[in-house]
Design an enzyme around this catalytic site. Structure first.
Site, PDB file in Angstrom:
ATOM      1  N   GLU A   1      35.108  26.438  38.840  1.00 45.49           N
ATOM      2  CA  GLU A   1      35.650  27.028  40.069  1.00 45.49           C
ATOM      3  C   GLU A   1      35.584  28.560  40.015  1.00 45.49           C
ATOM      4  O   GLU A   1      36.608  29.253  40.121  1.00 45.49           O
ATOM      5  CB  GLU A   1      37.086  26.559  40.324  1.00 45.49           C
ATOM      6  CG  GLU A   1      37.154  25.104  40.731  1.00 45.49           C
ATOM      7  CD  GLU A   1      38.534  24.680  41.226  1.00 45.49           C
ATOM      8  OE1 GLU A   1      39.517  25.386  40.950  1.00 45.49           O
ATOM      9  OE2 GLU A   1      38.628  23.631  41.871  1.00 45.49           O
TER      10      GLU A   1
ATOM     11  N   GLU B   1      35.848  17.249  41.834  1.00 43.50           N
ATOM     12  CA  GLU B   1      37.291  17.046  41.629  1.00 43.50           C
ATOM     13  C   GLU B   1      37.950  16.670  42.942  1.00 43.50           C
ATOM     14  O   GLU B   1      37.642  17.252  43.979  1.00 43.50           O
ATOM     15  CB  GLU B   1      37.982  18.341  41.179  1.00 43.50           C
ATOM     16  CG  GLU B   1      37.627  18.873  39.828  1.00 43.50           C
ATOM     17  CD  GLU B   1      38.409  20.166  39.529  1.00 43.50           C
ATOM     18  OE1 GLU B   1      39.485  20.390  40.120  1.00 43.50           O
ATOM     19  OE2 GLU B   1      37.913  20.948  38.718  1.00 43.50           O
TER      20      GLU B   1
HETATM   21  C1  GAL Z   1      41.205  22.860  40.122  1.00 43.39           C
HETATM   22  C2  GAL Z   1      40.721  23.136  38.723  1.00 43.39           C
HETATM   23  C3  GAL Z   1      41.175  22.095  37.732  1.00 43.39           C
HETATM   24  C4  GAL Z   1      42.621  21.770  37.976  1.00 43.39           C
HETATM   25  C5  GAL Z   1      42.800  21.287  39.384  1.00 43.39           C
HETATM   26  C6  GAL Z   1      44.218  20.882  39.725  1.00 43.39           C
HETATM   27  O1  GAL Z   1      41.394  24.079  40.783  1.00 43.39           O
HETATM   28  O2  GAL Z   1      39.323  23.235  38.652  1.00 43.39           O
HETATM   29  O3  GAL Z   1      40.977  22.586  36.436  1.00 43.39           O
HETATM   30  O4  GAL Z   1      43.379  22.911  37.758  1.00 43.39           O
HETATM   31  O5  GAL Z   1      42.447  22.315  40.271  1.00 43.39           O
HETATM   32  O6  GAL Z   1      44.351  20.520  41.079  1.00 43.39           O
END
Ligand code: GAL
Length: 681
Positions: free
Chosen positions: A162, A319
């Site tokens: 990110e 994610e």
């Molecule tokens: C994203 C990040 C992850 C985790 C996740 C939690 O921003 O890439 O590592 O922190 O959010 O929602």
């Protein structure tokens, strides 16, 4: 459409012969004792997991000191994954620099606009422009690439994590130096920069490049073009960093595709992703639901825009969450069924991978209350049962893998420059919300059962019958010409308040608003009429306006007034106008109508463009339709947006997932998803 390198999606049909949807998560086994790893692999297999992202936050573990390396644990893990038939989307591990590095080199730490240091203690505490950070990070990237180049588990590289989530804006001296170089490349001469930034105002004229700084904390509003250029620069600086990691990876492992996880519509708007997309082999995105009345519309919008950024090629959902996150004011658990529906909505909009943050819920650390595929309760849990159910569903959807998205006839235009510029300070109102305006149009289209694409200015706009460009604030001359050509050629353009007001340097197009579009729209506005927070205006089409109004004078030929203000300072004057131009039309909406009001206005605009819903009447607004298309088949994704069963008479095809059809067609249970395959020939 801009030309892009051919997609090298890890599981595209043809890469290893088996089209499939990737399924998995971020996997952080370094947080767990070794014996848990074996259970992890067993449960992953049970759940149908075939891909995990590993090493994302492993820098301190693989490089415990400047000249010490410890790969033994990662070697073992990669072997275990391979033996379990699970591919590794291997991170370059550069996301979070270790304490030894920040102690030895505090000059890599970012600096805020007010000069405070961003200290270690969380993550991503590095300056995008720091040469010291870059040297250390690229050394690690090379080590990782050389170590795992030939490992059979390696399916893709995951650059950092990110990029820009926490460090997009850095105001340090490194940033100042890089900003000056960037400005030299953009403007060429100091005279040109002084003109672009309008430095005649407030005695800001620069006589030497060294005088130029990032827009640090100032006594009042910093120069707006300086702010806009700093946003552009900050996005470019991280893109440049992404390229640096990518170049090392391509040099060492030319055959392994490279990605990095975007946050399209995430918590920061700092990264101009359409401009980054060409730099990687396939687009990945992270998305988290923000609970609220439009939350799943927003999910659909974000996935749709990600597809637009990916040129409608398959992309990778890197994610999302199985249930609650840990970083909202109140972190709501998902309702039963939402885990699968949310995932499938991404697949509907072109995702060929469904991955979560994270595999096993952490027992310690700042994310221990963030849901995961294996929750604290363990595998004997509703969440894990839903996870294994989704694994089976994705296996049934394997034939979809590789299919692109079938373009719609309507598009909503989303433009980063306009997003950045329209929300800057010292404007007629601070209440303008660019993203919300775009989302409202999209919600209204969903409510009417109209399939639409969300695209950027890099897309081929001519393909659309109806192009909705909300708050298209920044219009360089060439875009104004393109839009005029689009309309004259038969396109139907719709735009809104605060559009066409400035050029690429944030200079007003003079002579009356909306300068760049004044002739095309056939209207002239002498003064803006923003509304106070508690103020509304009634329109004569039974809708209500908020946020903004305009005092419109019709100037052009063939302009019809589609709605007038009934109340407020501009009562009886035009609120919505449409000009017939060439073979198309250009419509202007001068106030914020919100999703409900736009649902009232849109049918007339759709009718002019000859666009109708593809859904049966009973399903319009209640079911979202998205279509993917492969060489031989079309895949219709039908997503129930409601808590009721919705009948879908007259829609046919081979059912890949969803309820079996009865005689009169089939009915979609609450919040359920069906996918039908039809012949594309
Ligand atoms: C994203 C990040 C992850 C985790 C996740 C939690 O921003 O890439 O590592 O922190 O959010 O929602």
């Amino acid at each position: 459409m801009t030309s892009r390198p051919p997609s090298r999606f890890p599981y595209a049909p043809g890469s290893d012969g088996t089209p499939r949807i990737a399924y998995g998560a971020d996997y952080n086994p370094e947080q767990w004792p070794r014996d848990v790893w074996d259970e992890d692999i067993r449960l992953m297999r049970e759940a149908g997991v075939n891909t995990v992202s590993v090493g994302i936050f492993s820098w301190a573990r693989v490089q415990p000191a400047e000249d010490a390396w410890d790969f033994a644990w990662l070697d073992e893990l990669m072997d275990l994954l391979h033996a379990g038939g699970i591919g590794a989307d291997l991170a370059t591990a550069t996301a979070s620099p270790p304490p030894w590095l920040t102690t030895a080199h505090p000059e890599i730490l970012p600096v805020t606009a007010s000069g405070a240091t961003v200290w270690p203690g969380a993550r991503q505490h590095w300056r995008p422009t720091s040469p010291v950070f870059r040297a250390h990070a690229l050394r690690l990237v090379r080590k990782m690439a050389e170590r795992y180049a030939d490992h059979p588990a390696l399916v893709a590289w995951h650059v950092s994590n990110e990029l820009g989530c926490h460090n997009i804006y850095d105001y340090s001296d490194d940033a100042a130096r890089a900003f000056r170089d960037w400005l030299r490349a953009r403007h060429g001469t100091l005279d040109a920069l002084n003109h672009a930034w309008g430095t005649a105002f407030w005695s800001q004229r620069y006589s030497d490049w060294e005088q130029i700084l990032p827009p640090r904390l100032a006594a009042s509003h910093p120069n707006p073009t300086q702010q806009l250029d700093f946003k552009r620069f900050s996005s470019d600086a991280l893109k440049e960093y992404l390229r640096a990691e990518r170049d090392v990876l391509r040099e060492v492992t030319p055959d392994v595709p490279v990605t990095t996880n975007f946050m399209v519509m995430g918590n920061t708007k700092g990264m101009n992703y359409p401009d980054w997309a060409d730099e990687i082999d396939f687009v990945s995105n992270d998305h988290y639901v923000h609970p609220g009345p439009q939350d799943r519309d927003e999910l659909s919008f974000s996935a749709n825009l990600t597809s637009g950024i990916a040129g409608h090629r398959p992309w990778f959902l890197m994610e999302h969450s199985t249930s609650a996150v840990n970083w909202q004011p109140v972190n709501l658990a998902k309702r039963p069924g939402d885990l699968a529906r949310d995932s499938l909505l991404h697949v509907a909009h072109g995702a060929d991978a469904v991955c979560f943050f994270q595999w096993r819920q952490s027992a310690a650390g700042a994310e221990k209350y963030h849901s995961a595929m294996v929750p604290h309760a363990g595998p004997d849990s509703e969440v894990f049962r839903a996870v294994t159910g989704l694994g089976r569903t994705l296996q049934a959807l394997a034939p979809v893998a590789g299919a692109g998205r079938e373009p719609a006839r309507v598009a909503v235009l989303f433009d980063w420059d306009s997003w950045w510029a329209s929300e800057q300070d010292s404007h007629p109102t601070s209440r303008l919300d660019y993203r919300q305006e775009a989302l409202d149009w999209y919600s209204a289209l969903l409510a009417l059962g109209i399939r639409a694409d969300v695209v950027t200015t890099r897309a081929g706009l001519d393909a659309y019958d109806l192009l909705i460009a909300p708050v298209l604030h920044v219009i360089p001359e060439v875009l104004a010409k393109d839009l005029t050509r689009y309309v004259e050629g038969g396109g139907h353009l719709v735009t809104t308040y605060f559009s066409g007001v400035v050029d690429e340097n944030d200079h007003i197009w003079l002579g009356g608003y909306p300068g760049a579009l004044r002739d095309l729209l056939g209207i002239r506005i002498e003064e803006f009429g923003p509304l106070a927070a508690d103020e509304t205006v009634a329109l004569d089409n039974a809708t209500t306006g908020t946020v903004w109004t305009d005092r419109i004078t019709v100037t052009g030929p063939a302009v019809e007034v589609l709605a007038r203000y009934r109340t407020g300072a501009y009562a009886a004057r035009p609120a919505v106008t449409r000009r017939a131009a060439g073979r198309g039309s250009a419509t202007y909406v001068s106030t914020r109508l919100g999703a409900d009001g736009l649902t009232v206005l849109l049918p007339e605009l759709l009718a002019a463009a000859g666009v109708d819903s593809e859904l049966p009447a009973a399903a319009r607004g209640r079911v979202e339709l998205a279509v993917r298309r492969g060489p031989d088949s079309r895949y219709l994704f039908l997503v129930n947006r409601t808590d009721e069963t919705v009948p879908l008479p007259g829609i046919g095809g081979e059912l890949l997932i969803g309820p079996a059809a009865t005689e009169g067609g089939f009915a979609l249970p609450p919040r359920d998803v069906a996918v039908l395959r039809q012949s594309a020939r």
